[in-house]
Design a protein around this motif. Structure first.
Motif, mmCIF file in Angstrom:
data_model
loop_
_atom_site.group_PDB
_atom_site.id
_atom_site.type_symbol
_atom_site.label_atom_id
_atom_site.label_comp_id
_atom_site.label_asym_id
_atom_site.label_seq_id
_atom_site.Cartn_x
_atom_site.Cartn_y
_atom_site.Cartn_z
ATOM 1 N N UNK A 235 0.848 -1.195 0.000
ATOM 2 C CA UNK A 235 0.000 0.000 0.000
ATOM 3 C C UNK A 235 0.883 1.244 0.000
ATOM 4 N N UNK A 236 0.580 2.164 -0.922
ATOM 5 C CA UNK A 236 1.361 3.398 -1.058
ATOM 6 C C UNK A 236 0.471 4.591 -0.761
ATOM 7 N N UNK A 247 -4.236 10.176 -11.113
ATOM 8 C CA UNK A 247 -4.433 9.144 -12.132
ATOM 9 C C UNK A 247 -4.050 7.774 -11.583
ATOM 10 N N UNK A 248 -2.929 7.718 -10.857
ATOM 11 C CA UNK A 248 -2.469 6.449 -10.292
ATOM 12 C C UNK A 248 -3.453 5.933 -9.242
ATOM 13 N N UNK A 249 -3.991 6.818 -8.425
ATOM 14 C CA UNK A 249 -4.954 6.412 -7.393
ATOM 15 C C UNK A 249 -6.259 5.947 -8.037
ATOM 16 N N UNK A 250 -6.684 6.655 -9.074
ATOM 17 C CA UNK A 250 -7.927 6.291 -9.766
ATOM 18 C C UNK A 250 -7.818 4.920 -10.420
ATOM 19 N N UNK A 251 -6.588 4.491 -10.755
ATOM 20 C CA UNK A 251 -6.372 3.186 -11.380
ATOM 21 C C UNK A 251 -6.603 2.045 -10.392
ATOM 22 N N UNK A 252 -6.758 2.375 -9.105
ATOM 23 C CA UNK A 252 -7.108 1.393 -8.075
ATOM 24 C C UNK A 252 -6.035 0.324 -7.913
ATOM 25 N N UNK A 253 -4.771 0.780 -7.934
ATOM 26 C CA UNK A 253 -3.655 -0.144 -7.748
ATOM 27 C C UNK A 253 -3.008 0.040 -6.389
ATOM 28 N N UNK A 254 -1.682 -0.041 -6.337
ATOM 29 C CA UNK A 254 -0.959 0.052 -5.069
ATOM 30 C C UNK A 254 -1.007 1.458 -4.461
ATOM 31 N N UNK A 256 -2.785 4.173 -3.148
ATOM 32 C CA UNK A 256 -4.170 4.215 -2.690
ATOM 33 C C UNK A 256 -4.669 5.572 -2.214
ATOM 34 N N UNK A 257 -3.791 6.411 -1.679
ATOM 35 C CA UNK A 257 -4.304 7.642 -1.072
ATOM 36 C C UNK A 257 -3.269 8.757 -1.101
ATOM 37 N N UNK A 295 -7.696 12.060 -0.649
ATOM 38 C CA UNK A 295 -8.050 11.580 -1.986
ATOM 39 C C UNK A 295 -7.801 10.077 -2.059
ATOM 40 N N UNK A 296 -8.818 9.310 -2.418
ATOM 41 C CA UNK A 296 -8.712 7.875 -2.633
ATOM 42 C C UNK A 296 -9.328 7.566 -3.998
#
Length: 302
Positions: A235-236, A247-254, A256-257, A295-296
């Motif tokens: 978790x990052x 964009x990275x958070x919206x991708x629902x990957x590592x 997260x917030x 932001x999540x």
């Protein structure tokens, strides 16, 4: 007599139309997206006020800020705005004080030589993201921290995160990394995370990555993905919620917030503070906080 009055009025109109306050904005961190955003916010607010603004970027050279402060004093600017640790540019700030030029910090840290520092609440942001991470990993596991103690607004985030993780006896801070930020911080953070992953090859050996701002979080994400370890559930979290992080958070990957700072609001509020000082107001507060938001994946696209 009427002609004399008309001439005087015309001269007064000319003076009012040509006179504009001059403000120097000085920072070594303009390569950082957050810094760019609040400088732009300041410039937009200053334009509405009719000010002449000179943005000076020393490109990572903190010592050069002192010379630029002294240059601005020599140029007799009306006000100076800085985004740098005030303690590291004390000589330049003393020159401004002696000249009677007010200095305002934009996410700079507090100091007796600056009239006010406009920023986000770093204590609250660090607490929110570190608690988020601790909860997501179930209060146990190895955590990698990316910090930057040379800059007070970021340094306090690391201090708070240290305290939060210290309250979880089963969380181990595996490494506390200070990345090279000369290029923004992503590349070196990625390289350092690659080395940490290589030194800890077992799945589950790293539970999370806490970053004091988004660039190291993004670099760590790239390293984890390139190492083929995305599915380990590392978790990052970051802070700033810049567009790339969102964009990275919206991708629902590592990743997260993060915490969304109102950078434009920091800039415009700093401009308002400068205006109050130029009007002769005595400020009651020397730290002014601008609201933030977690932001999540639930709101990253907003």
């Amino acid at each position: 007599m009427k002609k004399l009055l008309t001439t005087a009025a015309a001269l007064g109109l000319m003076a009012s139309s040509t006179w504009a306050e001059t403000v120097a904005v000085i920072t070594p961190y303009l390569s950082q997206p957050g810094t760019q955003a609040y400088v732009e916010g300041f410039e937009a607010a200053a334009a509405e006020k009719g000010w002449d603004v000179n943005v000076i970027d020393t490109a990572g050279d903190v010592a050069a800020v002192i010379s630029r402060l002294e240059d601005s004093v020599t140029q007799n600017v009306d006000a100076i705005v800085i985004s740098v640790d005030p303690a590291q540019v004390n000589v330049g700030l003393l020159a401004a004080q002696e000249a009677g030029i007010p200095v305002v910090g934009m996410d700079a840290g507090s100091d007796p030589l600056i009239a006010a520092n406009v920023t986000s609440n770093g204590y609250a942001m660090a607490a929110e993201t570190s608690v988020y991470l601790a909860n997501r990993i179930g209060g146990e596991g190895a955590v990698v921290m990316f910090v930057f103690d040379a800059f007070p607004p970021v340094q306090i985030r690391g201090v708070v995160a240290d305290a939060i993780f210290g309250n979880f006896p089963d969380i181990e801070v595996l490494d506390r990394v200070t990345p090279d930020v000369s290029d923004g911080g992503i590349a070196d953070s990625r390289a350092q995370m690659e080395a940490i992953l290589a030194a800890n090859p077992e799945p589950g050996s790293i539970a999370g990555v806490w970053a004091a701002w988004d660039q190291p979080a993004l670099g760590a994400l790239q390293a984890i993905e390139d190492a083929g370890r995305s599915d380990e559930g590392i978790v990052i979290t970051g802070i700033d919620a810049n567009p790339q992080a969102r964009d990275a958070i919206a991708a629902d990957g590592n990743f997260e917030a993060s915490i969304s700072q109102d950078f434009t609001g920091i800039g415009s509020t700093a401009a308002d503070v400068v205006a109050r000082l130029l009007a002769g107001e005595e400020l009651r507060e020397n730290v002014i906080y601008v609201p933030t938001e977690l932001v999540t994946s639930a709101n990253a696209a907003e």
